[in-house]
Design a protein around this motif. Structure first.
Motif, PDB file in Angstrom:
ATOM      1  N   ARG A 176      13.522  -1.827   1.023  1.00  0.00           N
ATOM      2  CA  ARG A 176      14.755  -2.175   0.294  1.00  0.00           C
ATOM      3  C   ARG A 176      14.465  -3.215  -0.787  1.00  0.00           C
ATOM      4  O   ARG A 176      15.172  -4.203  -0.948  1.00  0.00           O
ATOM      5  CB  ARG A 176      15.828  -2.694   1.256  1.00  0.00           C
ATOM      6  CG  ARG A 176      16.210  -1.693   2.348  1.00  0.00           C
ATOM      7  CD  ARG A 176      17.399  -2.197   3.157  1.00  0.00           C
ATOM      8  NE  ARG A 176      17.634  -1.361   4.333  1.00  0.00           N
ATOM      9  CZ  ARG A 176      17.115  -1.602   5.524  1.00  0.00           C
ATOM     10  NH1 ARG A 176      16.362  -2.666   5.705  1.00  0.00           N
ATOM     11  NH2 ARG A 176      17.374  -0.805   6.548  1.00  0.00           N
ATOM     12  N   ARG A 177      13.396  -2.971  -1.569  1.00  0.00           N
ATOM     13  CA  ARG A 177      13.016  -3.868  -2.667  1.00  0.00           C
ATOM     14  C   ARG A 177      13.432  -3.280  -4.004  1.00  0.00           C
ATOM     15  O   ARG A 177      13.781  -2.101  -4.105  1.00  0.00           O
ATOM     16  CB  ARG A 177      11.505  -4.090  -2.662  1.00  0.00           C
ATOM     17  CG  ARG A 177      11.003  -5.321  -1.916  1.00  0.00           C
ATOM     18  CD  ARG A 177      11.511  -5.474  -0.530  1.00  0.00           C
ATOM     19  NE  ARG A 177      10.895  -6.608   0.147  1.00  0.00           N
ATOM     20  CZ  ARG A 177      11.027  -6.847   1.432  1.00  0.00           C
ATOM     21  NH1 ARG A 177      11.758  -6.046   2.187  1.00  0.00           N
ATOM     22  NH2 ARG A 177      10.456  -7.905   1.984  1.00  0.00           N
ATOM     23  N   ASP A 178      13.347  -4.105  -5.075  1.00  0.00           N
ATOM     24  CA  ASP A 178      13.702  -3.614  -6.400  1.00  0.00           C
ATOM     25  C   ASP A 178      12.475  -3.062  -7.109  1.00  0.00           C
ATOM     26  O   ASP A 178      11.350  -3.138  -6.605  1.00  0.00           O
ATOM     27  CB  ASP A 178      14.370  -4.709  -7.247  1.00  0.00           C
ATOM     28  CG  ASP A 178      13.479  -5.939  -7.428  1.00  0.00           C
ATOM     29  OD1 ASP A 178      12.251  -5.810  -7.265  1.00  0.00           O
ATOM     30  OD2 ASP A 178      14.009  -7.019  -7.732  1.00  0.00           O
ATOM     31  N   HIS A 179      12.695  -2.506  -8.322  1.00  0.00           N
ATOM     32  CA  HIS A 179      11.599  -1.846  -9.040  1.00  0.00           C
ATOM     33  C   HIS A 179      10.516  -2.837  -9.447  1.00  0.00           C
ATOM     34  O   HIS A 179       9.332  -2.482  -9.500  1.00  0.00           O
ATOM     35  CB  HIS A 179      12.149  -1.133 -10.275  1.00  0.00           C
ATOM     36  CG  HIS A 179      12.485  -2.040 -11.410  1.00  0.00           C
ATOM     37  ND1 HIS A 179      13.634  -2.814 -11.422  1.00  0.00           N
ATOM     38  CD2 HIS A 179      11.821  -2.325 -12.562  1.00  0.00           C
ATOM     39  CE1 HIS A 179      13.666  -3.527 -12.536  1.00  0.00           C
ATOM     40  NE2 HIS A 179      12.589  -3.256 -13.237  1.00  0.00           N
ATOM     41  N   LYS A 212      13.674   3.922  -6.830  1.00  0.00           N
ATOM     42  CA  LYS A 212      13.902   4.718  -5.624  1.00  0.00           C
ATOM     43  C   LYS A 212      12.842   4.420  -4.569  1.00  0.00           C
ATOM     44  O   LYS A 212      13.144   4.364  -3.371  1.00  0.00           O
ATOM     45  CB  LYS A 212      13.894   6.211  -5.969  1.00  0.00           C
ATOM     46  CG  LYS A 212      14.386   7.086  -4.833  1.00  0.00           C
ATOM     47  CD  LYS A 212      14.711   8.486  -5.299  1.00  0.00           C
ATOM     48  CE  LYS A 212      15.323   9.320  -4.166  1.00  0.00           C
ATOM     49  NZ  LYS A 212      15.668  10.683  -4.614  1.00  0.00           N
ATOM     50  N   ILE A 213      11.605   4.219  -5.014  1.00  0.00           N
ATOM     51  CA  ILE A 213      10.536   3.868  -4.073  1.00  0.00           C
ATOM     52  C   ILE A 213      10.857   2.536  -3.400  1.00  0.00           C
ATOM     53  O   ILE A 213      10.733   2.389  -2.183  1.00  0.00           O
ATOM     54  CB  ILE A 213       9.178   3.792  -4.801  1.00  0.00           C
ATOM     55  CG1 ILE A 213       8.733   5.190  -5.249  1.00  0.00           C
ATOM     56  CG2 ILE A 213       8.110   3.175  -3.895  1.00  0.00           C
ATOM     57  CD1 ILE A 213       7.515   5.193  -6.139  1.00  0.00           C
ATOM     58  N   THR A 257       0.833  -1.209   0.000  1.00  0.00           N
ATOM     59  CA  THR A 257       0.000   0.000   0.000  1.00  0.00           C
ATOM     60  C   THR A 257       0.863   1.253   0.000  1.00  0.00           C
ATOM     61  O   THR A 257       0.585   2.218  -0.712  1.00  0.00           O
ATOM     62  CB  THR A 257      -0.939  -0.003   1.223  1.00  0.00           C
ATOM     63  OG1 THR A 257      -1.755  -1.178   1.190  1.00  0.00           O
ATOM     64  CG2 THR A 257      -1.832   1.234   1.214  1.00  0.00           C
ATOM     65  N   ALA A 258       1.925   1.244   0.799  1.00  0.00           N
ATOM     66  CA  ALA A 258       2.827   2.397   0.844  1.00  0.00           C
ATOM     67  C   ALA A 258       3.505   2.606  -0.504  1.00  0.00           C
ATOM     68  O   ALA A 258       3.661   3.747  -0.966  1.00  0.00           O
ATOM     69  CB  ALA A 258       3.875   2.195   1.943  1.00  0.00           C
ATOM     70  N   MET A 259       3.902   1.529  -1.166  1.00  0.00           N
ATOM     71  CA  MET A 259       4.520   1.639  -2.491  1.00  0.00           C
ATOM     72  C   MET A 259       3.535   2.226  -3.501  1.00  0.00           C
ATOM     73  O   MET A 259       3.882   3.096  -4.309  1.00  0.00           O
ATOM     74  CB  MET A 259       4.993   0.267  -2.967  1.00  0.00           C
ATOM     75  CG  MET A 259       6.208  -0.268  -2.226  1.00  0.00           C
ATOM     76  SD  MET A 259       6.629  -1.959  -2.750  1.00  0.00           S
ATOM     77  CE  MET A 259       8.169  -2.216  -1.859  1.00  0.00           C
ATOM     78  N   PHE A 260       2.297   1.756  -3.446  1.00  0.00           N
ATOM     79  CA  PHE A 260       1.252   2.260  -4.348  1.00  0.00           C
ATOM     80  C   PHE A 260       1.040   3.759  -4.153  1.00  0.00           C
ATOM     81  O   PHE A 260       0.966   4.528  -5.124  1.00  0.00           O
ATOM     82  CB  PHE A 260      -0.047   1.500  -4.092  1.00  0.00           C
ATOM     83  CG  PHE A 260      -1.223   2.003  -4.877  1.00  0.00           C
ATOM     84  CD1 PHE A 260      -1.474   1.542  -6.162  1.00  0.00           C
ATOM     85  CD2 PHE A 260      -2.086   2.949  -4.325  1.00  0.00           C
ATOM     86  CE1 PHE A 260      -2.560   2.011  -6.889  1.00  0.00           C
ATOM     87  CE2 PHE A 260      -3.177   3.420  -5.039  1.00  0.00           C
ATOM     88  CZ  PHE A 260      -3.415   2.951  -6.328  1.00  0.00           C
ATOM     89  N   LEU A 261       0.930   4.189  -2.896  1.00  0.00           N
ATOM     90  CA  LEU A 261       0.687   5.604  -2.613  1.00  0.00           C
ATOM     91  C   LEU A 261       1.904   6.459  -2.975  1.00  0.00           C
ATOM     92  O   LEU A 261       1.751   7.593  -3.435  1.00  0.00           O
ATOM     93  CB  LEU A 261       0.337   5.783  -1.134  1.00  0.00           C
ATOM     94  CG  LEU A 261      -1.030   5.235  -0.723  1.00  0.00           C
ATOM     95  CD1 LEU A 261      -1.199   5.270   0.792  1.00  0.00           C
ATOM     96  CD2 LEU A 261      -2.155   6.026  -1.388  1.00  0.00           C
TER      97      LEU A 261
END
Length: 459
Positions: free
Chosen positions: A422-425, A415-416, A400-404
Protein backbone atom coordinates in the motif's frame (compact mmCIF):
# COMPACT_ATOMS: atom_id res chain seq x y z
CA UNK A 1 44.61 10.45 5.80
CA UNK A 2 41.90 10.48 8.44
CA UNK A 3 40.37 7.28 9.90
CA UNK A 4 36.99 8.03 8.36
CA UNK A 5 38.53 8.07 4.87
CA UNK A 6 40.17 4.71 5.57
CA UNK A 7 36.77 3.29 6.52
CA UNK A 8 35.13 4.74 3.42
CA UNK A 9 37.79 3.36 1.10
CA UNK A 10 37.79 -0.06 2.77
CA UNK A 11 34.04 -0.30 2.11
CA UNK A 12 34.56 0.73 -1.52
CA UNK A 13 37.28 -1.91 -1.93
CA UNK A 14 35.02 -4.55 -0.40
CA UNK A 15 32.38 -3.89 -3.05
CA UNK A 16 34.91 -3.68 -5.88
CA UNK A 17 36.62 -6.92 -4.80
CA UNK A 18 33.24 -8.64 -4.88
CA UNK A 19 32.67 -7.61 -8.50
CA UNK A 20 36.02 -8.22 -10.22
CA UNK A 21 38.42 -11.13 -10.47
CA UNK A 22 41.22 -11.49 -7.93
CA UNK A 23 43.80 -10.79 -10.62
CA UNK A 24 42.02 -7.64 -11.81
CA UNK A 25 41.69 -6.39 -8.23
CA UNK A 26 45.39 -6.93 -7.52
CA UNK A 27 46.42 -5.28 -10.78
CA UNK A 28 44.21 -2.19 -10.85
CA UNK A 29 42.82 -1.49 -7.38
CA UNK A 30 45.05 -2.87 -4.64
CA UNK A 31 47.67 -0.09 -4.95
CA UNK A 32 45.24 2.83 -5.06
CA UNK A 33 45.66 5.20 -2.11
CA UNK A 34 42.74 7.42 -1.00
CA UNK A 35 44.03 10.92 -0.24
CA UNK A 36 41.00 13.05 0.56
CA UNK A 37 37.21 13.23 0.41
CA UNK A 38 36.01 16.82 0.30
CA UNK A 39 33.16 18.72 -1.36
CA UNK A 40 31.65 15.49 -2.79
CA UNK A 41 34.96 14.69 -4.53
CA UNK A 42 37.10 11.65 -3.76
CA UNK A 43 40.82 12.13 -4.43
CA UNK A 44 42.69 8.89 -5.10
CA UNK A 45 46.37 8.37 -5.90
CA UNK A 46 47.37 6.06 -8.77
CA UNK A 47 50.79 5.23 -10.10
CA UNK A 48 50.48 6.32 -13.72
CA UNK A 49 48.39 7.98 -16.41
CA UNK A 50 47.93 4.53 -17.95
CA UNK A 51 46.22 3.22 -14.82
CA UNK A 52 44.02 6.30 -14.73
CA UNK A 53 42.95 5.85 -18.36
CA UNK A 54 42.43 2.10 -17.92
CA UNK A 55 40.17 2.63 -14.91
CA UNK A 56 38.08 5.16 -16.81
CA UNK A 57 37.83 2.99 -19.90
CA UNK A 58 37.00 -0.29 -18.16
CA UNK A 59 35.82 0.26 -14.58
CA UNK A 60 34.23 3.70 -14.38
CA UNK A 61 30.72 2.19 -14.23
CA UNK A 62 31.68 -0.01 -11.28
CA UNK A 63 33.41 2.91 -9.53
CA UNK A 64 30.38 5.13 -10.06
CA UNK A 65 27.94 2.54 -8.68
CA UNK A 66 30.25 1.85 -5.73
CA UNK A 67 30.59 5.52 -4.80
CA UNK A 68 26.82 6.01 -5.14
CA UNK A 69 26.29 3.20 -2.66
CA UNK A 70 28.97 4.21 -0.14
CA UNK A 71 29.02 8.00 -0.44
CA UNK A 72 25.72 8.90 -2.06
CA UNK A 73 24.95 10.36 -5.45
CA UNK A 74 26.87 13.05 -7.32
CA UNK A 75 30.40 12.08 -6.27
CA UNK A 76 33.28 13.30 -8.44
CA UNK A 77 36.60 11.47 -8.76
CA UNK A 78 39.97 13.22 -8.63
CA UNK A 79 43.10 11.37 -9.70
CA UNK A 80 46.47 12.26 -8.22
CA UNK A 81 49.00 10.70 -10.53
CA UNK A 82 52.61 10.00 -9.54
CA UNK A 83 55.03 10.53 -12.41
CA UNK A 84 58.76 10.00 -12.33
CA UNK A 85 61.02 12.57 -13.98
CA UNK A 86 64.74 13.09 -14.02
CA UNK A 87 66.53 16.31 -13.15
CA UNK A 88 69.50 17.70 -15.10
CA UNK A 89 71.99 16.20 -12.72
CA UNK A 90 70.47 12.75 -13.08
CA UNK A 91 68.73 12.67 -9.73
CA UNK A 92 65.25 11.15 -9.53
CA UNK A 93 62.39 13.47 -8.63
CA UNK A 94 58.76 12.46 -7.84
CA UNK A 95 56.10 14.89 -8.97
CA UNK A 96 52.43 14.91 -7.99
CA UNK A 97 50.08 15.87 -10.81
CA UNK A 98 46.38 16.24 -9.94
CA UNK A 99 43.61 15.67 -12.50
CA UNK A 100 39.90 15.91 -11.71
CA UNK A 101 37.42 13.89 -13.77
CA UNK A 102 33.71 13.12 -13.28
CA UNK A 103 32.62 9.56 -12.65
CA UNK A 104 30.46 8.59 -15.65
CA UNK A 105 29.57 5.55 -17.71
CA UNK A 106 28.45 7.33 -20.87
CA UNK A 107 31.33 7.38 -23.32
CA UNK A 108 32.83 10.82 -23.93
CA UNK A 109 33.09 12.18 -27.45
CA UNK A 110 36.08 14.44 -27.98
CA UNK A 111 35.14 15.33 -31.54
CA UNK A 112 31.68 15.40 -33.05
CA UNK A 113 33.09 14.14 -36.34
CA UNK A 114 34.49 10.95 -34.81
CA UNK A 115 35.02 8.39 -37.58
CA UNK A 116 32.26 5.79 -37.93
CA UNK A 117 34.70 2.89 -37.65
CA UNK A 118 35.83 4.14 -34.23
CA UNK A 119 32.31 3.83 -32.81
CA UNK A 120 31.33 0.52 -31.26
CA UNK A 121 27.91 -0.01 -32.84
CA UNK A 122 27.06 -2.65 -30.18
CA UNK A 123 25.19 -4.61 -32.87
CA UNK A 124 24.59 -8.32 -32.31
CA UNK A 125 26.43 -9.64 -35.35
CA UNK A 126 24.71 -13.01 -35.53
CA UNK A 127 21.37 -11.34 -36.32
CA UNK A 128 21.17 -10.69 -40.08
CA UNK A 129 18.56 -10.65 -42.82
CA UNK A 130 20.07 -13.88 -44.17
CA UNK A 131 19.04 -15.89 -41.11
CA UNK A 132 15.77 -14.03 -40.42
CA UNK A 133 12.96 -16.38 -41.45
CA UNK A 134 10.05 -14.58 -43.10
CA UNK A 135 6.39 -15.51 -42.72
CA UNK A 136 2.95 -13.96 -42.69
CA UNK A 137 3.40 -12.71 -39.11
CA UNK A 138 6.48 -10.62 -39.87
CA UNK A 139 6.30 -9.86 -43.58
CA UNK A 140 5.42 -6.16 -43.24
CA UNK A 141 8.13 -5.55 -40.66
CA UNK A 142 10.71 -7.42 -42.72
CA UNK A 143 9.87 -5.45 -45.89
CA UNK A 144 9.98 -2.12 -44.04
CA UNK A 145 13.26 -3.08 -42.37
CA UNK A 146 14.94 -3.85 -45.70
CA UNK A 147 13.71 -0.54 -47.11
CA UNK A 148 15.18 1.37 -44.16
CA UNK A 149 18.47 -0.50 -44.51
CA UNK A 150 18.70 0.46 -48.18
CA UNK A 151 17.70 4.11 -47.72
CA UNK A 152 18.21 5.14 -44.08
CA UNK A 153 16.43 8.35 -43.12
CA UNK A 154 14.51 8.48 -46.39
CA UNK A 155 11.68 5.95 -46.18
CA UNK A 156 10.12 5.09 -42.80
CA UNK A 157 11.45 7.41 -40.12
CA UNK A 158 11.00 6.52 -37.36
CA UNK A 159 10.45 2.79 -37.77
CA UNK A 160 8.57 1.48 -34.72
CA UNK A 161 8.41 -2.31 -34.45
CA UNK A 162 6.33 -3.90 -31.71
CA UNK A 163 5.31 -7.38 -30.65
CA UNK A 164 5.39 -9.85 -27.77
CA UNK A 165 8.65 -10.98 -26.25
CA UNK A 166 10.58 -13.49 -28.31
CA UNK A 167 9.00 -12.89 -31.73
CA UNK A 168 12.16 -11.55 -33.39
CA UNK A 169 12.17 -7.78 -32.87
CA UNK A 170 15.77 -7.62 -31.65
CA UNK A 171 16.90 -9.86 -34.51
CA UNK A 172 15.25 -7.64 -37.12
CA UNK A 173 16.57 -4.28 -35.89
CA UNK A 174 20.09 -5.67 -35.58
CA UNK A 175 19.78 -6.97 -39.14
CA UNK A 176 18.93 -3.42 -40.22
CA UNK A 177 21.97 -2.04 -38.44
CA UNK A 178 24.35 -4.62 -39.90
CA UNK A 179 23.02 -4.08 -43.43
CA UNK A 180 23.39 -0.31 -43.12
CA UNK A 181 27.00 -0.69 -41.98
CA UNK A 182 27.61 -2.93 -44.98
CA UNK A 183 25.98 -0.58 -47.51
CA UNK A 184 26.89 2.73 -45.86
CA UNK A 185 30.17 2.24 -43.94
CA UNK A 186 30.53 5.99 -43.39
CA UNK A 187 27.40 6.18 -41.19
CA UNK A 188 27.53 6.01 -37.39
CA UNK A 189 25.22 3.19 -36.28
CA UNK A 190 24.37 2.52 -32.64
CA UNK A 191 22.19 -0.23 -31.17
CA UNK A 192 21.39 0.16 -27.47
CA UNK A 193 18.81 -1.13 -25.02
CA UNK A 194 16.46 1.39 -23.42
CA UNK A 195 17.76 0.27 -20.03
CA UNK A 196 21.38 1.08 -20.87
CA UNK A 197 20.36 4.43 -22.37
CA UNK A 198 18.55 5.26 -19.13
CA UNK A 199 21.58 4.26 -17.04
CA UNK A 200 23.85 6.46 -19.15
CA UNK A 201 21.45 9.38 -18.89
CA UNK A 202 21.24 9.05 -15.09
CA UNK A 203 25.01 8.89 -14.76
CA UNK A 204 25.42 11.95 -16.98
CA UNK A 205 23.17 13.93 -14.63
CA UNK A 206 24.82 12.64 -11.46
CA UNK A 207 28.29 13.42 -12.70
CA UNK A 208 27.53 16.64 -14.55
CA UNK A 209 28.34 15.12 -17.93
CA UNK A 210 24.94 15.71 -19.56
CA UNK A 211 26.23 17.93 -22.40
CA UNK A 212 28.69 15.23 -23.47
CA UNK A 213 25.91 12.65 -23.30
CA UNK A 214 23.67 14.74 -25.56
CA UNK A 215 26.47 15.57 -28.01
CA UNK A 216 27.31 11.91 -28.37
CA UNK A 217 23.76 10.81 -29.16
CA UNK A 218 23.16 13.77 -31.48
CA UNK A 219 26.19 12.64 -33.50
CA UNK A 220 24.61 9.26 -34.35
CA UNK A 221 23.31 8.64 -37.88
CA UNK A 222 21.28 5.48 -37.15
CA UNK A 223 19.96 5.16 -33.60
CA UNK A 224 18.34 1.84 -32.66
CA UNK A 225 16.62 1.70 -29.24
CA UNK A 226 15.42 -1.73 -28.06
CA UNK A 227 12.51 -2.12 -25.59
CA UNK A 228 11.63 1.55 -25.47
CA UNK A 229 8.64 0.80 -23.23
CA UNK A 230 11.18 0.81 -20.38
CA UNK A 231 11.24 4.62 -20.59
CA UNK A 232 7.75 4.60 -19.01
CA UNK A 233 7.62 6.54 -15.77
CA UNK A 234 11.04 8.13 -16.34
CA UNK A 235 10.31 11.77 -17.25
CA UNK A 236 13.96 12.87 -17.25
CA UNK A 237 15.02 10.09 -19.62
CA UNK A 238 12.01 10.78 -21.84
CA UNK A 239 12.85 14.47 -22.01
CA UNK A 240 16.45 13.76 -23.02
CA UNK A 241 15.33 11.30 -25.68
CA UNK A 242 12.71 13.77 -26.92
CA UNK A 243 15.43 16.31 -27.72
CA UNK A 244 17.70 13.66 -29.24
CA UNK A 245 14.81 12.40 -31.37
CA UNK A 246 14.02 15.92 -32.59
CA UNK A 247 17.64 16.67 -33.46
CA UNK A 248 18.21 13.43 -35.35
CA UNK A 249 14.88 13.49 -37.19
CA UNK A 250 15.31 17.14 -38.20
CA UNK A 251 18.72 16.29 -39.65
CA UNK A 252 17.48 13.29 -41.62
CA UNK A 253 19.00 10.66 -39.32
CA UNK A 254 17.25 7.30 -38.95
CA UNK A 255 15.50 6.28 -35.72
CA UNK A 256 14.45 2.67 -35.10
CA UNK A 257 12.63 1.51 -31.97
CA UNK A 258 11.18 -1.71 -30.62
CA UNK A 259 8.54 -2.19 -27.95
CA UNK A 260 6.41 -4.96 -26.51
CA UNK A 261 3.31 -2.90 -27.34
CA UNK A 262 2.13 -0.33 -29.87
CA UNK A 263 2.64 3.43 -29.28
CA UNK A 264 -1.07 3.81 -28.44
CA UNK A 265 -0.73 1.23 -25.65
CA UNK A 266 2.36 2.74 -24.01
CA UNK A 267 1.57 3.86 -20.48
CA UNK A 268 3.66 6.32 -18.53
CA UNK A 269 5.05 7.85 -21.73
CA UNK A 270 4.71 11.54 -22.59
CA UNK A 271 2.16 12.28 -25.31
CA UNK A 272 4.67 14.33 -27.29
CA UNK A 273 6.89 11.25 -27.59
CA UNK A 274 4.03 8.93 -28.51
CA UNK A 275 3.04 11.39 -31.25
CA UNK A 276 6.56 11.28 -32.67
CA UNK A 277 6.67 7.50 -32.55
CA UNK A 278 3.71 7.56 -34.96
CA UNK A 279 5.38 9.89 -37.46
CA UNK A 280 6.85 7.03 -39.47
CA UNK A 281 5.74 3.42 -39.79
CA UNK A 282 4.43 1.29 -36.94
CA UNK A 283 4.68 -2.41 -37.74
CA UNK A 284 3.69 -5.35 -35.57
CA UNK A 285 5.41 -8.71 -35.48
CA UNK A 286 2.84 -11.28 -34.44
CA UNK A 287 3.54 -14.65 -32.89
CA UNK A 288 4.68 -17.06 -35.61
CA UNK A 289 2.02 -19.27 -37.18
CA UNK A 290 2.48 -23.02 -37.58
CA UNK A 291 4.20 -22.86 -40.98
CA UNK A 292 6.60 -20.14 -39.86
CA UNK A 293 7.42 -22.08 -36.70
CA UNK A 294 8.34 -25.09 -38.84
CA UNK A 295 10.52 -22.94 -41.09
CA UNK A 296 12.24 -21.35 -38.10
CA UNK A 297 13.02 -24.81 -36.72
CA UNK A 298 14.34 -25.99 -40.08
CA UNK A 299 16.52 -22.89 -40.40
CA UNK A 300 17.98 -23.29 -36.92
CA UNK A 301 18.60 -27.00 -37.40
CA UNK A 302 20.26 -26.43 -40.77
CA UNK A 303 22.40 -23.58 -39.41
CA UNK A 304 23.66 -25.79 -36.57
CA UNK A 305 24.44 -28.65 -38.96
CA UNK A 306 21.87 -30.93 -37.39
CA UNK A 307 19.32 -33.42 -38.75
CA UNK A 308 15.86 -33.79 -37.24
CA UNK A 309 13.10 -36.07 -38.57
CA UNK A 310 10.29 -34.05 -40.13
CA UNK A 311 7.78 -35.56 -37.70
CA UNK A 312 9.83 -34.13 -34.81
CA UNK A 313 9.83 -30.68 -36.39
CA UNK A 314 6.07 -30.84 -36.88
CA UNK A 315 5.46 -32.05 -33.33
CA UNK A 316 7.56 -29.24 -31.80
CA UNK A 317 5.90 -26.59 -34.01
CA UNK A 318 2.44 -27.80 -33.02
CA UNK A 319 3.14 -27.84 -29.29
CA UNK A 320 5.42 -24.81 -28.80
CA UNK A 321 3.81 -21.63 -30.05
CA UNK A 322 4.92 -18.97 -27.60
CA UNK A 323 8.04 -17.51 -29.20
CA UNK A 324 11.07 -18.06 -31.39
CA UNK A 325 13.24 -18.33 -28.26
CA UNK A 326 11.16 -21.25 -27.00
CA UNK A 327 11.55 -23.06 -30.32
CA UNK A 328 15.31 -22.64 -30.25
CA UNK A 329 15.39 -23.72 -26.61
CA UNK A 330 13.68 -26.99 -27.46
CA UNK A 331 16.31 -27.73 -30.10
CA UNK A 332 19.06 -27.19 -27.54
CA UNK A 333 17.29 -29.47 -25.05
CA UNK A 334 16.86 -32.22 -27.64
CA UNK A 335 20.52 -32.07 -28.60
CA UNK A 336 21.62 -32.16 -24.94
CA UNK A 337 19.45 -35.17 -24.11
CA UNK A 338 20.54 -36.95 -27.28
CA UNK A 339 24.23 -36.40 -26.53
CA UNK A 340 24.13 -37.18 -22.82
CA UNK A 341 21.96 -40.29 -23.20
CA UNK A 342 23.57 -41.38 -26.49
CA UNK A 343 20.21 -41.78 -28.20
CA UNK A 344 18.65 -40.72 -31.49
CA UNK A 345 16.52 -37.64 -31.87
CA UNK A 346 13.06 -38.98 -32.54
CA UNK A 347 9.40 -38.34 -31.81
CA UNK A 348 9.52 -40.23 -28.52
CA UNK A 349 12.37 -38.08 -27.21
CA UNK A 350 10.58 -34.88 -28.29
CA UNK A 351 7.39 -36.01 -26.55
CA UNK A 352 9.32 -36.82 -23.39
CA UNK A 353 11.08 -33.43 -23.28
CA UNK A 354 8.00 -31.36 -24.06
CA UNK A 355 5.99 -33.39 -21.56
CA UNK A 356 8.47 -32.38 -18.85
CA UNK A 357 8.47 -28.71 -19.77
CA UNK A 358 5.30 -27.60 -18.06
CA UNK A 359 6.42 -23.98 -18.41
CA UNK A 360 4.47 -23.69 -21.63
CA UNK A 361 1.24 -24.30 -19.75
CA UNK A 362 1.93 -22.23 -16.64
CA UNK A 363 -0.36 -19.48 -15.52
CA UNK A 364 1.05 -16.01 -16.11
CA UNK A 365 3.08 -14.30 -13.41
CA UNK A 366 1.09 -11.96 -11.17
CA UNK A 367 1.80 -9.72 -8.18
CA UNK A 368 0.58 -12.25 -5.64
CA UNK A 369 2.86 -14.88 -7.11
CA UNK A 370 5.85 -12.49 -7.09
CA UNK A 371 5.29 -11.47 -3.46
CA UNK A 372 4.88 -15.08 -2.32
CA UNK A 373 8.02 -16.31 -4.12
CA UNK A 374 10.17 -13.48 -2.73
CA UNK A 375 8.74 -13.81 0.78
CA UNK A 376 9.25 -17.59 0.75
CA UNK A 377 12.83 -17.17 -0.45
CA UNK A 378 13.71 -14.83 2.42
CA UNK A 379 11.49 -16.75 4.88
CA UNK A 380 9.31 -13.73 5.65
CA UNK A 381 5.58 -13.84 6.39
CA UNK A 382 3.69 -12.63 3.29
CA UNK A 383 1.28 -10.62 5.45
CA UNK A 384 4.13 -8.55 6.90
CA UNK A 385 4.72 -6.96 3.47
CA UNK A 386 1.57 -4.87 3.86
CA UNK A 387 2.49 -3.61 7.31
CA UNK A 388 4.40 -0.42 8.15
CA UNK A 389 7.36 -2.44 9.38
CA UNK A 390 10.80 -1.00 8.51
CA UNK A 391 12.71 -4.13 9.47
CA UNK A 392 15.53 -4.65 7.02
CA UNK A 393 14.44 -8.10 5.85
CA UNK A 394 10.85 -6.97 5.26
CA UNK A 395 11.92 -3.82 3.41
CA UNK A 396 14.19 -5.94 1.19
CA UNK A 397 11.34 -8.32 0.32
CA UNK A 398 8.99 -5.42 -0.38
CA UNK A 399 11.51 -3.62 -2.62
CA UNK A 400 12.50 -6.80 -4.46
CA UNK A 401 8.86 -7.64 -5.15
CA UNK A 402 8.26 -4.12 -6.48
CA UNK A 403 11.31 -4.39 -8.74
CA UNK A 404 10.19 -7.75 -10.15
CA UNK A 405 6.61 -6.52 -10.63
CA UNK A 406 7.90 -3.52 -12.59
CA UNK A 407 10.11 -5.84 -14.66
CA UNK A 408 7.58 -8.57 -15.45
CA UNK A 409 4.16 -6.94 -15.37
CA UNK A 410 2.45 -4.31 -17.48
CA UNK A 411 1.37 -2.25 -14.49
CA UNK A 412 1.89 1.37 -13.48
CA UNK A 413 4.10 2.14 -10.49
CA UNK A 414 1.02 3.45 -8.68
CA UNK A 415 -0.82 0.15 -9.09
CA UNK A 416 2.26 -1.84 -8.06
CA UNK A 417 2.62 0.30 -4.93
CA UNK A 418 -1.04 -0.11 -4.07
CA UNK A 419 -0.83 -3.91 -4.27
CA UNK A 420 2.57 -4.27 -2.60
CA UNK A 421 2.59 -2.68 0.83
CA UNK A 422 0.00 0.00 0.00
CA UNK A 423 2.78 2.42 -1.02
CA UNK A 424 2.76 5.28 -3.53
CA UNK A 425 4.46 5.40 -6.94
CA UNK A 426 7.48 7.33 -5.57
CA UNK A 427 8.20 4.47 -3.16
CA UNK A 428 8.10 1.99 -6.06
CA UNK A 429 10.52 4.09 -8.12
CA UNK A 430 12.86 4.34 -5.12
CA UNK A 431 12.62 0.57 -4.59
CA UNK A 432 13.47 -0.15 -8.23
CA UNK A 433 16.48 2.17 -8.06
CA UNK A 434 17.69 0.61 -4.81
CA UNK A 435 17.45 -2.94 -6.17
CA UNK A 436 19.16 -1.91 -9.43
CA UNK A 437 22.08 -0.48 -7.43
CA UNK A 438 22.33 -3.68 -5.40
CA UNK A 439 22.41 -5.75 -8.59
CA UNK A 440 25.20 -3.53 -9.94
CA UNK A 441 27.39 -3.68 -6.86
CA UNK A 442 26.55 -6.75 -4.79
CA UNK A 443 27.60 -10.13 -6.15
CA UNK A 444 25.76 -12.06 -3.42
CA UNK A 445 22.50 -10.23 -4.13
CA UNK A 446 22.84 -10.89 -7.87
CA UNK A 447 23.06 -14.59 -7.04
CA UNK A 448 19.99 -14.35 -4.81
CA UNK A 449 18.04 -12.54 -7.52
CA UNK A 450 18.92 -15.26 -10.04
CA UNK A 451 17.56 -17.88 -7.68
CA UNK A 452 14.39 -15.86 -7.08
CA UNK A 453 13.84 -15.40 -10.82
CA UNK A 454 14.30 -19.15 -11.34
CA UNK A 455 11.83 -19.90 -8.56
CA UNK A 456 9.38 -17.43 -10.10
CA UNK A 457 9.51 -19.23 -13.44
CA UNK A 458 9.00 -22.67 -11.90
CA UNK A 459 6.43 -21.79 -9.22
Amino acid sequence: MNPNLNTIWDECLRIIRDNVSANAFATWFADIVPLEYKDKTLNIQVKSHFICEFLEENYIGLLGSTFNRVLGEGVGLKYTIITDSTSNDGGGVTEIEPETRPVATAKRTTEKAEAAEELNSMLIRKYTFDNYVEGNSNKLSRTAAESVAMFPGKTFNPLFIHGASGVGKTHLVNAIGSKIKQLHPDLRVLYISAHLFQVQYTDSILHKNFNDFMRFYQSIDILIIDDIQEFAGLPGTQNAFFHIFNHLHLNGKQLIMTSDRSPAQLKGMEERLITRFKWGLTAEIEKPDLELRKNILRSKIRHDGLKFPEEVITYIAEHVNASVRDLEGIIVSLMAHSTINNCDINLQLAQKILGGLSEYEKEPIGIEKIVKVVADYYKVDVNSINTKSRKREIVLVRQTAMFLAKKHLDLSTSKIGLQIGRRDHATVLHACKTISNLLDTNKQFRSEMSEIEAALQTA
